[in-house]
Design an enzyme around this catalytic site. Structure first.
Site, PDB file in Angstrom:
ATOM      1  N   SER A 154     -23.724   5.354  -2.835  1.00  0.00           N
ATOM      2  CA  SER A 154     -24.573   4.244  -3.540  1.00  0.00           C
ATOM      3  C   SER A 154     -23.974   2.890  -3.154  1.00  0.00           C
ATOM      4  O   SER A 154     -22.865   2.734  -2.937  1.00  0.00           O
ATOM      5  CB  SER A 154     -24.938   4.533  -4.948  1.00  0.00           C
ATOM      6  OG  SER A 154     -25.525   5.741  -5.183  1.00  0.00           O
TER       7      SER A 154
HETATM    8  N1  SAH Z   1     -22.743   9.417  -6.889  1.00  0.00           N
HETATM    9  C1  SAH Z   1     -22.879   9.165  -5.326  1.00  0.00           C
HETATM   10  C2  SAH Z   1     -24.166   9.028  -4.708  1.00  0.00           C
HETATM   11  C3  SAH Z   1     -24.719  10.249  -4.158  1.00  0.00           C
HETATM   12  S1  SAH Z   1     -26.350  10.267  -3.501  1.00  0.00           S
HETATM   13  C4  SAH Z   1     -21.848   8.605  -4.760  1.00  0.00           C
HETATM   14  O1  SAH Z   1     -21.289   7.811  -5.419  1.00  0.00           O
HETATM   15  O2  SAH Z   1     -21.511   8.640  -3.788  1.00  0.00           O
HETATM   16  C5  SAH Z   1     -27.182  11.540  -4.392  1.00  0.00           C
HETATM   17  C6  SAH Z   1     -26.617  12.843  -4.170  1.00  0.00           C
HETATM   18  O3  SAH Z   1     -27.327  13.613  -4.973  1.00  0.00           O
HETATM   19  C7  SAH Z   1     -26.783  13.495  -2.751  1.00  0.00           C
HETATM   20  O4  SAH Z   1     -25.196  13.920  -2.603  1.00  0.00           O
HETATM   21  C8  SAH Z   1     -27.457  14.720  -2.978  1.00  0.00           C
HETATM   22  O5  SAH Z   1     -27.143  15.903  -2.246  1.00  0.00           O
HETATM   23  C9  SAH Z   1     -27.283  15.053  -4.404  1.00  0.00           C
HETATM   24  N2  SAH Z   1     -28.221  15.986  -5.254  1.00  0.00           N
HETATM   25  C10 SAH Z   1     -29.784  15.525  -5.016  1.00  0.00           C
HETATM   26  N3  SAH Z   1     -30.373  16.765  -5.560  1.00  0.00           N
HETATM   27  C11 SAH Z   1     -29.421  17.155  -6.163  1.00  0.00           C
HETATM   28  C12 SAH Z   1     -29.629  18.057  -7.472  1.00  0.00           C
HETATM   29  N4  SAH Z   1     -30.672  18.736  -7.980  1.00  0.00           N
HETATM   30  N5  SAH Z   1     -28.252  18.486  -8.052  1.00  0.00           N
HETATM   31  C13 SAH Z   1     -27.264  17.843  -7.768  1.00  0.00           C
HETATM   32  N6  SAH Z   1     -27.073  16.950  -6.817  1.00  0.00           N
HETATM   33  C14 SAH Z   1     -28.194  16.552  -6.003  1.00  0.00           C
END
Ligand code: SAH
Length: 218
Positions: A65
């Site tokens: 993000s």
């Molecule tokens: N917090 C992260 C940003 C992540 S982007 C950072 O600091 O880098 C969103 C993430 O959510 C992705 O890696 C995606 O695979 C995950 N995601 C999507 N749906 C999900 C779910 N149902 N459970 C867990 N993770 C999920």
């Protein structure tokens, strides 16, 4: 070996100034952004992008993000030292490190096995103790519930009831809720009687929150 030199530290100071100018006020959040090296979540060929206030691809169609967004959600969470915080979407592990740096006991769920493995390693290498789980964030983590805070870092198609249940009375959940191509940031404040007070905080863009684990395919 993690290299974190004067140049990286200088770039972080600049980034902190930039997100402060965009409205982040919490000293606790700004100091976490200043201390946690974001460049270690980038492959060496992309290092120059690590301290721009932008999201960046981390593989498998996912992104780390934007620093402003990480700071904005962290500020809304009002984390206090020792609080149990559940994160949905570990992704790179950067947000989990920011929350750990703020003194939270972080539990983070990722549905992508490869990202789960990589972020777990990065978090450990930086010396943070966030606990990582390979699973489906829609389910939360009933075994470790209830949580003081819950942060969802993927675009939620709706507000999962199970997550609201796993929040302590007095707890806060911050979640970007789908509104048709963009998301509205919401905060849910659980009252002692179990009801919720909700607030909205403007538009953001996240990758989608998808059901079930990837099973190594998607
Ligand atoms: N917090 C992260 C940003 C992540 S982007 C950072 O600091 O880098 C969103 C993430 O959510 C992705 O890696 C995606 O695979 C995950 N995601 C999507 N749906 C999900 C779910 N149902 N459970 C867990 N993770 C999920």
């Amino acid at each position: 070996m993690i290299e974190d030199n004067f140049r990286h530290k200088g770039l972080r100071k600049k980034l902190v100034k930039e997100i402060a100018e965009k409205g982040i006020r919490s000293a606790q959040v700004l100091s976490a952004v200043e201390e946690v090296p974001r460049h270690i979540f980038f492959e060496s060929s992309f290092l120059e992008f690590a301290y721009e206030d932008k999201p960046f691809p981390i593989g498998f169609g996912q992104t780390i993000s934007q620093p402003y967004t990480v700071a904005f959600q962290s500020e809304l969470l009002q984390v206090e030292k020792g609080m149990k915080v559940l994160e949905i979407g570990t992704g790179s592990g950067y947000q989990a490190c920011i929350l750990s740096h703020m003194g939270a006991k972080v539990f983070s769920i990722e549905r992508h096995r490869s990202l789960y493995l990589r972020s777990k390693e990065n978090i450990r290498d930086l010396g943070y103790r966030a606990k990582c789980f390979y699973g489906d964030g829609f389910e939360g983590l009933p075994t470790f519930a209830p949580f003081d805070r819950i942060i969802v870092t993927a675009a939620a198609p709706f507000v999962p009831e199970k997550l609201l249940e796993q929040l302590k009375p007095g707890g806060i959940m911050v979640i970007p809720v789908e509104a048709g191509g963009y998301q509205i940031m919401h905060s849910y404040h659980k009252q002692v009687d179990g009801s919720f007070e909700t607030h909205t905080h403007g538009q953001f863009r996240f990758v989608p929150m998808l059901a079930n684990k990837d099973n190594n395919k998607t």
